[in-house]
Structures are given as structure tokens and as C-alpha cells.
Design an enzyme around this catalytic site. Sequence first.
Site, PDB file in Angstrom:
ATOM      1  NE  ARG A 119      -3.953   0.177   1.906  1.00  0.00           N
ATOM      2  CZ  ARG A 119      -3.919   1.251   2.642  1.00  0.00           C
ATOM      3  NH1 ARG A 119      -3.078   1.330   3.678  1.00  0.00           N
ATOM      4  NH2 ARG A 119      -4.697   2.284   2.384  1.00  0.00           N
ATOM      5  CB  CYS A 161      16.039  -5.379  -5.776  1.00  0.00           C
ATOM      6  SG  CYS A 161      17.366  -4.656  -6.733  1.00  0.00           S
TER       7      CYS A 161
END
EC number: 4.1.1.20
Length: 472
Positions: free
Chosen positions: A362, A393
Site C-alpha cells: 500500500r 530491490c
Amino acid sequence: MVLTQSIGVESGLQYLSESKESPQSRSPNQELLPLTASVNSRDRLEIGGCEVTALVEQFGSPLYILDEETLRAACSQYRDAFKRYYPGSSQVLYASKAWSCLAVCAIAANEGLGIDVVSSGEIKTALQAGVNPDKIYFHGNNKSREEIQLAVESGCAIVADNWLDLETLAEFGKLGISNPKGTPTRVMVRFTPGIECHTHDYIKTGQIDSKFGFDPNSLKQVFSFLSQQPSLSCVGVHAHIGSQIFELQPHHDLADVIVEAFTEAIRHGLTPTEINIGGGLGIRYTEADDPYSIDDWAKTVCDAMVAACNKQNLPLPKLLCEPGRSLVGTACVTAYTIGSQKVIPGIRTYLSVDGGMSDNPRPITYQSVYRVLAANKMSAPLTETVTVAGKHCESGDILIKDAKLPECQAGDILVVTATGAYNYSMASNYNRVPRPAAVLVRNGEVNTIVQRETDEDLLRFDRLPERLSVQK
């Protein structure tokens, strides 16, 4: 034992409720932490009578920790408020897209709630959890034929969102595809009511320009079509204006609009009996959030519905609502273990944890803001301003910017609050990271409700063509 915060000293204790009301009487959506949150004599956070750090030691992290008492309190407050304020019959549905798993659906059903579902997976989850199909309502703007057939044959109600839904249902009727009772398939008609509310654009659904529901100008044609389908029973109308809403006026305004649509169905010879006014009540993610209570919301929509029906001289229909976030959102926290730190002098300190956007997408998706605390040093002064970063990453994998925390080290346990809604349900395997476990806590007892995925689980559905096999 719940400790109170010392005057003038900011610490993790400030996130505990200062209300003198009993936990059961507090509105869960207005709390930052679950209703059972407390601090023990070791200065550690407990949820449901279970020490968070001990749970992490036993089950690992990241870890979703769901407080059963908070979830049940929210369910019962919705259920009882509708009985209190609405003179007619009512039914609360849990919008299971917020978190669909067997345990959550079973608790909701145990509290008398029905289930709102939007896929075959959610239908089967609700059914396996023991939910009565009479109380399952199937939504969606692009339902597949297979999903519609499953819902019909299971005995669920279908919330028709578009013409393809209606045409498919009518075709199934001609083919003799029906529910186990052999009665007409129950159909609700969803339409866009044209009511705007202040929330994120991605979770607005009530405005005319929405992918959901029929245009209100097409309702006469829709009801005319349904009146000619003996295999379909139009049981009512549905509208939903959005999510994470802190206003009551839009919900009040919806009543007149949806009652008019209900009356239009009657004019076409249909015999609808239900009105579903959706959900959308917001929760408290930060101290700045100030949502209305469940009771306030229920009273507003019930009073407005009674007034709208009286205005049309209409007997009170069965009133349905479908909250999701405000039922399960604040009932859950997510525990993480701190790993590396990066200090950029004069700019920022990054504190990395062992989860991130794969278990809570979110923040990167909606720019959502959360609160965090150190579960193993609750009374320690909040002397540090840090950015809590995920392990993925991706530069945008930031859970919380400029978080106030005590001085922390690798191995400390952080807890992010109000993660019950749209965290597990939107979780992913980005970077081939297994999804976390979830546990249910109550009165010192803990049960696994979602098993932690493993690396082997991630490989289970991969297939390697033989010609690509590498000779070792």
C-alpha cells in the site's frame, strides 16, 4: 497491564488507547492498535495476551498478528448497530477482499455476518469456511463464465455489474443451470450513484466515471430485461461510493438515490426486497486520522434509509452493508525484525527490515502512511527519526518515512499498526520472497491461520522445458 505514557515523554506507549471504556465498547476503527494491546512487565508489546517478540521467536518474521477479540468486536458492533437503528431486517456482509482466508471468514460468519466475494477463490474460501451460500454475494466488473456458474450452482446471490453478467445469467437459465434448490437465481443490480467522496482516486467507486456498475440512465432498460427472465429473481439494488471515507454526508446522500433505483425496479413489475448501501468507513492509520465510529456510521445510513423510504411511502426493505477495512484493518499488526542500517549524515537514516512491499504494497501503491513502534522497548523515548525501508530491490520500497523510534539495533522487533486490510490480500512474491505467516491470538492462545510460504513453494508451479536443462 496497560501502562500510561509519562507526561511530556514520547514513547511507544502513546500508541496505546487512552480510553477508559472497556475494549468491547470502543470502536476498533478508531484505534491505532488492536483493542487488546498492552505492555507487560518486560516493557514488551502484547497483543491478545501474547508477547509479540515471543511470537516472532516462534513463528519468524515478517509476521501478521491478528487479534480475534478486535475482529469480533467490530463484527458485533456493526451487527448490533443495524439492529438498533434500523426497524426492518438487516444483514452485514464482510467485504472479504480486505483479507480472504478461512479463519477470517469463519469468524465473520460466526458473528452472524455474510460474505462479499469477488472471485472463484473467494467464493470457495467462504464456502469452505462454512458460510451459508444464502449469505454470499458475488461481485465483480468482469466475472468469468466459470465463476458465475460456480456462484449460481453454489446458491450465491449475483451482483450484476454489467450487461455481460445479465446475458450470461439469462443464458444459464435457459440451459437449466441453477442453484441446488432449483429456484430462480438471486440477482442484485449494481449502479453508480454519482456521489463523490474525498478519498484516493483508486478507491473511489461511486462517481459516474467508474469501471463498476451500470450507468444510472440504463436502469430502466436493465429492469425491463430482468422482468422478462423467469430464471432470474431481482432481489434488489446495490451501490458503493468508495473506501477509507471520513465523511458521513455522502453515505447519507446515497439513501435517496438508491431508494429511487429500488422504486424504479418495482415500477417494472419486479419485486425487490433488498438494498445494499456498500461500505467505505475509514480507519485510523495515524494520529491525524479521525474516522467516525461504527455506531455513528450505522446510525447515519439507517436513519437516512428510513427517511428515504418514508418519503417514497415504501415498506422498509432488507438493508445490507459490506464493510471490509473497518472490520479487519486495525485488528492486525505486522511484526518485522530489524537488519541493516544506513546513516547518511545530515540527510537520512535508513532502518531496513526483513519485509516490505511484498507484504505491504500500500505505501508504494497508494502512498499510504502507517505508524511503527519498537515492540521490545515500548517505554523507551522516541529519540530517532528514521526511514523504515523494505528489503526489496526497489528504491520505492519504503514502508514509513520519517518514523519516530527509540534507538534501535539489528534484531529489534518493529510493529507496523493497522495492517489487517489489503496487506495479506495484496501481498506478492516480488524478488521471489515467500509470503509471511499469519497467526490468530486470543487470551494468550496462538494459532497459525496462514502457513509461511517457503522457497520450495515458489518453485512448485515452475516448469523447465527439457531442451533448456543445463548439463552440470
